[in-house]
Design a protein around this motif. Sequence first.
Motif, PDB file in Angstrom:
ATOM      1  N   UNK A  21      30.086  31.986 141.876  1.00 40.97           N
ATOM      2  CA  UNK A  21      31.342  31.718 142.560  1.00 40.97           C
ATOM      3  C   UNK A  21      32.511  31.934 141.602  1.00 40.97           C
ATOM      4  N   UNK A  22      33.545  32.608 142.079  1.00 42.40           N
ATOM      5  CA  UNK A  22      34.813  32.565 141.376  1.00 42.40           C
ATOM      6  C   UNK A  22      35.452  31.205 141.639  1.00 42.40           C
ATOM      7  N   UNK A  23      36.039  30.608 140.619  1.00 43.40           N
ATOM      8  CA  UNK A  23      36.820  29.381 140.759  1.00 43.40           C
ATOM      9  C   UNK A  23      38.265  29.811 140.932  1.00 43.40           C
ATOM     10  N   UNK A  24      38.858  29.465 142.051  1.00 42.05           N
ATOM     11  CA  UNK A  24      40.181  29.972 142.398  1.00 42.05           C
ATOM     12  C   UNK A  24      41.163  28.833 142.626  1.00 42.05           C
ATOM     13  N   UNK A  25      42.395  29.051 142.213  1.00 44.90           N
ATOM     14  CA  UNK A  25      43.513  28.204 142.604  1.00 44.90           C
ATOM     15  C   UNK A  25      44.370  29.060 143.526  1.00 44.90           C
ATOM     16  N   UNK A  26      44.367  28.718 144.778  1.00 49.83           N
ATOM     17  CA  UNK A  26      44.992  29.604 145.746  1.00 49.83           C
ATOM     18  C   UNK A  26      44.235  30.922 145.754  1.00 49.83           C
ATOM     19  N   UNK A  27      44.942  32.029 145.523  1.00 46.95           N
ATOM     20  CA  UNK A  27      44.332  33.355 145.470  1.00 46.95           C
ATOM     21  C   UNK A  27      43.997  33.789 144.045  1.00 46.95           C
ATOM     22  N   UNK A  28      44.335  32.959 143.062  1.00 49.95           N
ATOM     23  CA  UNK A  28      44.164  33.347 141.666  1.00 49.95           C
ATOM     24  C   UNK A  28      42.806  32.910 141.136  1.00 49.95           C
ATOM     25  N   UNK A  29      42.060  33.837 140.561  1.00 48.85           N
ATOM     26  CA  UNK A  29      40.766  33.539 139.956  1.00 48.85           C
ATOM     27  C   UNK A  29      40.995  33.014 138.546  1.00 48.85           C
TER      28      UNK A  29
END
Length: 219
Positions: free
Chosen positions: A118-126
């Motif tokens: 999984x990518x860990x994202x804040x909003x759309x930012x990885x």
Amino acid sequence: MNECILLVFSKFTGYNGNNGKVRDKKDAQESAAMLGGWKYHHNGGTLSISAGKVPVERIYMRLNLLRAGIDNAKELHAMQVEAFKELLEKYQDFDTSPANEGVEKVEARLKQDFTFYYFICIGQQKVGAVRIIDKKETGKNKRISPIFILPEFQGRGIAQEAIRLCEEMHGSENWELDTILQEQRNCHLYEKMGYRQTGRMEVVNERLTLTFYEKKRNS
């Protein structure tokens, strides 16, 4: 800062706020550290969070996990190298460091039917990634290996929240992982989340020892 914004921030951090209010000074400090630049205030016995000069849009950033596939191998590998290169320089663990792996190892893991990247994202930012090994076998441990956050986002509580989300998705019981014994901040994070040292240690070199953790039922 108005009550609505405080409430959104409280939900992001995982704290059970009352219109954004937090339980005590420790909670406020940990919440404030989550996104860097946040401040906590003590006003007449009430603790709250404010953003100072942080752009308002950052308040609404929510942490989420985005499943990665084989097409993301190069991106995952580049992020992994970036996240671990400082530790590689510090500990010189060239044979075991994720920063020294080739992209083919990431590709091979992505092809495993029991691997969940999984990518860990804040909003759309990885901002990082995590790999879960889950063979879906009753009573068998699931494994976190590896989890990493890009350097500019480290120290904000993101890894803790990402692990919590992984446990929600894959079940809260029967987990294992390993980490660097000399990195006490990482050890503290896992122990705070209910992981306990198994007693197993693995000396990699004179600078670095791996310590192994488990999280079982009701930990």
